[in-house]
Design a protein around this motif. Structure first.
Motif, PDB file in Angstrom:
ATOM      1  N   VAL A 133      91.387  32.262 -25.221  1.00  0.00           N
ATOM      2  CA  VAL A 133      91.481  31.327 -24.098  1.00  0.00           C
ATOM      3  C   VAL A 133      92.867  31.432 -23.458  1.00  0.00           C
ATOM      4  CG1 VAL A 133      91.496  28.875 -23.439  1.00  0.00           C
ATOM      5  CG2 VAL A 133      89.808  29.714 -25.078  1.00  0.00           C
ATOM      6  N   TYR A 134      92.891  31.456 -22.134  1.00  0.00           N
ATOM      7  CA  TYR A 134      94.136  31.406 -21.363  1.00  0.00           C
ATOM      8  C   TYR A 134      94.227  30.006 -20.759  1.00  0.00           C
ATOM      9  CZ  TYR A 134      94.433  36.475 -21.662  1.00  0.00           C
ATOM     10  OH  TYR A 134      94.537  37.763 -22.127  1.00  0.00           O
ATOM     11  N   LEU A 135      95.375  29.361 -20.928  1.00  0.00           N
ATOM     12  CA  LEU A 135      95.592  28.019 -20.390  1.00  0.00           C
ATOM     13  C   LEU A 135      96.833  28.005 -19.513  1.00  0.00           C
ATOM     14  CD1 LEU A 135      95.028  25.496 -23.332  1.00  0.00           C
ATOM     15  CD2 LEU A 135      93.735  25.648 -21.229  1.00  0.00           C
ATOM     16  N   ALA A 136      96.726  27.315 -18.372  1.00  0.00           N
ATOM     17  CA  ALA A 136      97.876  27.170 -17.476  1.00  0.00           C
ATOM     18  C   ALA A 136      98.781  26.071 -18.015  1.00  0.00           C
ATOM     19  CB  ALA A 136      97.404  26.841 -16.068  1.00  0.00           C
ATOM     20  N   LYS A 137     100.073  26.365 -18.127  1.00  0.00           N
ATOM     21  CA  LYS A 137     101.042  25.390 -18.635  1.00  0.00           C
ATOM     22  C   LYS A 137     101.126  24.158 -17.743  1.00  0.00           C
ATOM     23  CE  LYS A 137     104.077  28.768 -20.848  1.00  0.00           C
ATOM     24  NZ  LYS A 137     105.396  29.412 -20.783  1.00  0.00           N
ATOM     25  N   LYS A 196      90.283  24.090 -33.639  1.00  0.00           N
ATOM     26  CA  LYS A 196      89.165  23.921 -34.575  1.00  0.00           C
ATOM     27  C   LYS A 196      88.373  25.215 -34.738  1.00  0.00           C
ATOM     28  CE  LYS A 196      88.457  18.987 -33.959  1.00  0.00           C
ATOM     29  NZ  LYS A 196      87.610  17.950 -33.360  1.00  0.00           N
ATOM     30  N   ALA A 197      88.231  25.963 -33.636  1.00  0.00           N
ATOM     31  CA  ALA A 197      87.449  27.207 -33.666  1.00  0.00           C
ATOM     32  C   ALA A 197      88.301  28.411 -34.044  1.00  0.00           C
ATOM     33  CB  ALA A 197      86.798  27.439 -32.299  1.00  0.00           C
ATOM     34  N   ASN A 198      89.597  28.165 -34.321  1.00  0.00           N
ATOM     35  CA  ASN A 198      90.531  29.227 -34.697  1.00  0.00           C
ATOM     36  C   ASN A 198      90.601  30.330 -33.632  1.00  0.00           C
ATOM     37  OD1 ASN A 198      92.468  30.174 -36.452  1.00  0.00           O
ATOM     38  ND2 ASN A 198      91.042  31.479 -37.552  1.00  0.00           N
ATOM     39  N   LEU A 199      90.707  29.897 -32.365  1.00  0.00           N
ATOM     40  CA  LEU A 199      90.777  30.827 -31.233  1.00  0.00           C
ATOM     41  C   LEU A 199      92.215  31.019 -30.781  1.00  0.00           C
ATOM     42  CD1 LEU A 199      87.818  29.499 -29.084  1.00  0.00           C
ATOM     43  CD2 LEU A 199      87.885  31.657 -30.338  1.00  0.00           C
ATOM     44  N   GLU A 200      92.522  32.226 -30.363  1.00  0.00           N
ATOM     45  CA  GLU A 200      93.840  32.528 -29.814  1.00  0.00           C
ATOM     46  C   GLU A 200      93.971  31.868 -28.442  1.00  0.00           C
ATOM     47  OE1 GLU A 200      96.507  36.435 -28.566  1.00  0.00           O
ATOM     48  OE2 GLU A 200      94.357  36.673 -28.905  1.00  0.00           O
ATOM     49  N   VAL A 201      95.107  31.218 -28.217  1.00  0.00           N
ATOM     50  CA  VAL A 201      95.398  30.590 -26.919  1.00  0.00           C
ATOM     51  C   VAL A 201      96.638  31.260 -26.344  1.00  0.00           C
ATOM     52  CG1 VAL A 201      96.014  28.463 -25.713  1.00  0.00           C
ATOM     53  CG2 VAL A 201      94.439  28.372 -27.646  1.00  0.00           C
ATOM     54  N   ILE A 202      96.515  31.716 -25.111  1.00  0.00           N
ATOM     55  CA  ILE A 202      97.637  32.345 -24.413  1.00  0.00           C
ATOM     56  C   ILE A 202      97.995  31.453 -23.229  1.00  0.00           C
ATOM     57  CG2 ILE A 202      98.395  34.364 -23.088  1.00  0.00           C
ATOM     58  CD1 ILE A 202      96.387  35.968 -24.868  1.00  0.00           C
ATOM     59  N   PHE A 203      99.259  31.059 -23.172  1.00  0.00           N
ATOM     60  CA  PHE A 203      99.708  30.190 -22.092  1.00  0.00           C
ATOM     61  C   PHE A 203     100.235  31.012 -20.928  1.00  0.00           C
ATOM     62  CE2 PHE A 203      99.781  27.377 -25.731  1.00  0.00           C
ATOM     63  CZ  PHE A 203      99.200  26.238 -25.198  1.00  0.00           C
ATOM     64  N   VAL A 204      99.820  30.604 -19.731  1.00  0.00           N
ATOM     65  CA  VAL A 204     100.245  31.233 -18.479  1.00  0.00           C
ATOM     66  C   VAL A 204     101.048  30.181 -17.723  1.00  0.00           C
ATOM     67  CG1 VAL A 204      99.408  32.303 -16.344  1.00  0.00           C
ATOM     68  CG2 VAL A 204      98.170  32.643 -18.481  1.00  0.00           C
ATOM     69  N   SER A 233     101.372  29.141 -14.592  1.00  0.00           N
ATOM     70  CA  SER A 233     100.816  28.221 -13.598  1.00  0.00           C
ATOM     71  C   SER A 233      99.327  28.473 -13.361  1.00  0.00           C
ATOM     72  CB  SER A 233     101.559  28.369 -12.268  1.00  0.00           C
ATOM     73  OG  SER A 233     101.241  29.609 -11.671  1.00  0.00           O
ATOM     74  N   MET A 234      98.684  27.428 -12.854  1.00  0.00           N
ATOM     75  CA  MET A 234      97.266  27.532 -12.491  1.00  0.00           C
ATOM     76  C   MET A 234      97.088  28.571 -11.383  1.00  0.00           C
ATOM     77  SD  MET A 234      96.228  23.483 -12.647  1.00  0.00           S
ATOM     78  CE  MET A 234      94.631  23.741 -11.892  1.00  0.00           C
ATOM     79  N   LYS A 235      98.023  28.597 -10.456  1.00  0.00           N
ATOM     80  CA  LYS A 235      97.957  29.571  -9.352  1.00  0.00           C
ATOM     81  C   LYS A 235      97.979  30.998  -9.895  1.00  0.00           C
ATOM     82  CE  LYS A 235     100.477  30.847  -5.114  1.00  0.00           C
ATOM     83  NZ  LYS A 235      99.364  31.420  -4.455  1.00  0.00           N
ATOM     84  N   GLU A 236      98.900  31.266 -10.827  1.00  0.00           N
ATOM     85  CA  GLU A 236      99.010  32.601 -11.413  1.00  0.00           C
ATOM     86  C   GLU A 236      97.726  32.984 -12.154  1.00  0.00           C
ATOM     87  OE1 GLU A 236     101.819  35.059 -14.594  1.00  0.00           O
ATOM     88  OE2 GLU A 236     102.244  32.955 -14.215  1.00  0.00           O
ATOM     89  N   LEU A 237      97.152  32.044 -12.888  1.00  0.00           N
ATOM     90  CA  LEU A 237      95.926  32.318 -13.647  1.00  0.00           C
ATOM     91  C   LEU A 237      94.748  32.561 -12.708  1.00  0.00           C
ATOM     92  CD1 LEU A 237      94.807  32.646 -16.472  1.00  0.00           C
ATOM     93  CD2 LEU A 237      94.516  30.162 -16.602  1.00  0.00           C
ATOM     94  N   GLY A 238      94.641  31.755 -11.662  1.00  0.00           N
ATOM     95  CA  GLY A 238      93.567  31.949 -10.678  1.00  0.00           C
ATOM     96  C   GLY A 238      93.678  33.294  -9.980  1.00  0.00           C
ATOM     97  N   GLY A 252      91.221  36.840  -9.801  1.00  0.00           N
ATOM     98  CA  GLY A 252      90.657  37.271  -8.532  1.00  0.00           C
ATOM     99  C   GLY A 252      90.041  36.146  -7.721  1.00  0.00           C
ATOM    100  N   ILE A 253      90.461  34.902  -7.994  1.00  0.00           N
ATOM    101  CA  ILE A 253      89.962  33.778  -7.203  1.00  0.00           C
ATOM    102  C   ILE A 253      91.111  33.203  -6.389  1.00  0.00           C
ATOM    103  CG2 ILE A 253      88.061  33.251  -8.778  1.00  0.00           C
ATOM    104  CD1 ILE A 253      89.721  30.948  -9.914  1.00  0.00           C
ATOM    105  N   GLU A 254      90.777  32.516  -5.312  1.00  0.00           N
ATOM    106  CA  GLU A 254      91.806  32.040  -4.386  1.00  0.00           C
ATOM    107  C   GLU A 254      92.315  30.645  -4.695  1.00  0.00           C
ATOM    108  OE1 GLU A 254      90.966  32.714  -0.304  1.00  0.00           O
ATOM    109  OE2 GLU A 254      90.240  34.734  -0.672  1.00  0.00           O
ATOM    110  N   VAL A 255      91.803  30.024  -5.751  1.00  0.00           N
ATOM    111  CA  VAL A 255      92.265  28.713  -6.152  1.00  0.00           C
ATOM    112  C   VAL A 255      92.857  28.807  -7.549  1.00  0.00           C
ATOM    113  CG1 VAL A 255      90.617  27.452  -4.717  1.00  0.00           C
ATOM    114  CG2 VAL A 255      89.980  28.089  -7.041  1.00  0.00           C
ATOM    115  N   GLY A 256      93.605  27.791  -7.941  1.00  0.00           N
ATOM    116  CA  GLY A 256      94.178  27.778  -9.277  1.00  0.00           C
ATOM    117  C   GLY A 256      93.114  27.600 -10.338  1.00  0.00           C
ATOM    118  N   ALA A 257      93.415  28.071 -11.530  1.00  0.00           N
ATOM    119  CA  ALA A 257      92.507  27.894 -12.669  1.00  0.00           C
ATOM    120  C   ALA A 257      93.299  27.301 -13.824  1.00  0.00           C
ATOM    121  CB  ALA A 257      91.921  29.248 -13.083  1.00  0.00           C
ATOM    122  N   ALA A 258      92.765  26.229 -14.402  1.00  0.00           N
ATOM    123  CA  ALA A 258      93.438  25.590 -15.529  1.00  0.00           C
ATOM    124  C   ALA A 258      93.158  26.373 -16.816  1.00  0.00           C
ATOM    125  CB  ALA A 258      92.973  24.150 -15.673  1.00  0.00           C
ATOM    126  N   SER A 259      91.950  26.940 -16.900  1.00  0.00           N
ATOM    127  CA  SER A 259      91.609  27.689 -18.111  1.00  0.00           C
ATOM    128  C   SER A 259      90.694  28.861 -17.792  1.00  0.00           C
ATOM    129  CB  SER A 259      90.925  26.794 -19.142  1.00  0.00           C
ATOM    130  OG  SER A 259      89.608  26.500 -18.735  1.00  0.00           O
TER     131      SER A 259
END
Length: 81
Positions: A30-34, A50-58, A60-65, A69-76
Motif C-alpha cells: 500500500v502507498y499512502l500520502a503523508k 493487521k494484514a502484515n502489509l508493506e506501507v510506503i509513504f509518499v 503528497s496526494m498530488k504526487e501519488l495521483g 496517471g490520474i489528474e487528482v490527488g490520491a490518498a492511497s
C-alpha cells in the motif's frame, strides 16, 4: 522515491477500494500520502498492520495521483496480486 512503476502496476486507487481490497486479501503493498487526513489514513494503516502489509509513504496526494496517471490527488494506492 521513484514511483514511475505505479502507472503500469495492477492497482486500486482510493481509500474505500483500498480498504475493500485489503479485507479480501488481494493487496501486496500500500502507498499512502503523508498529507492525507488522519481520519482517512489511520484506518488503512491499522488494516495494513493487521494484514502484515508493506506501507510506503509518499510526500503528497498530488504526487501519488500523478504517479498513477490520474489528474487528482490520491490518498492511497493498493498494489494487488
Amino acid at each position: 522515491m521513484d514511483l514511475k512503476h505505479l502507472k503500469e502496476a495492477n492497482k486500486i486507487v482510493g481509500m474505500k477500494q483500498t480498504r475493500r481490497a485489503i479485507a479480501t486479501g488481494q493487496v501486496v503493498r500500500v502507498y499512502l500520502a503523508k498529507d492525507a487526513d488522519g481520519k482517512v489514513k489511520n484506518p488503512i494503516l491499522e488494516l495494513c498492520h493487521k494484514a502484515n502489509l508493506e506501507v510506503i509513504f509518499v510526500d503528497s496526494m498530488k504526487e501519488l495521483g500523478t504517479a498513477c496517471g490520474i489528474e487528482v490527488g490520491a490518498a492511497s494506492v493498493a498494489i494487488i496480486k
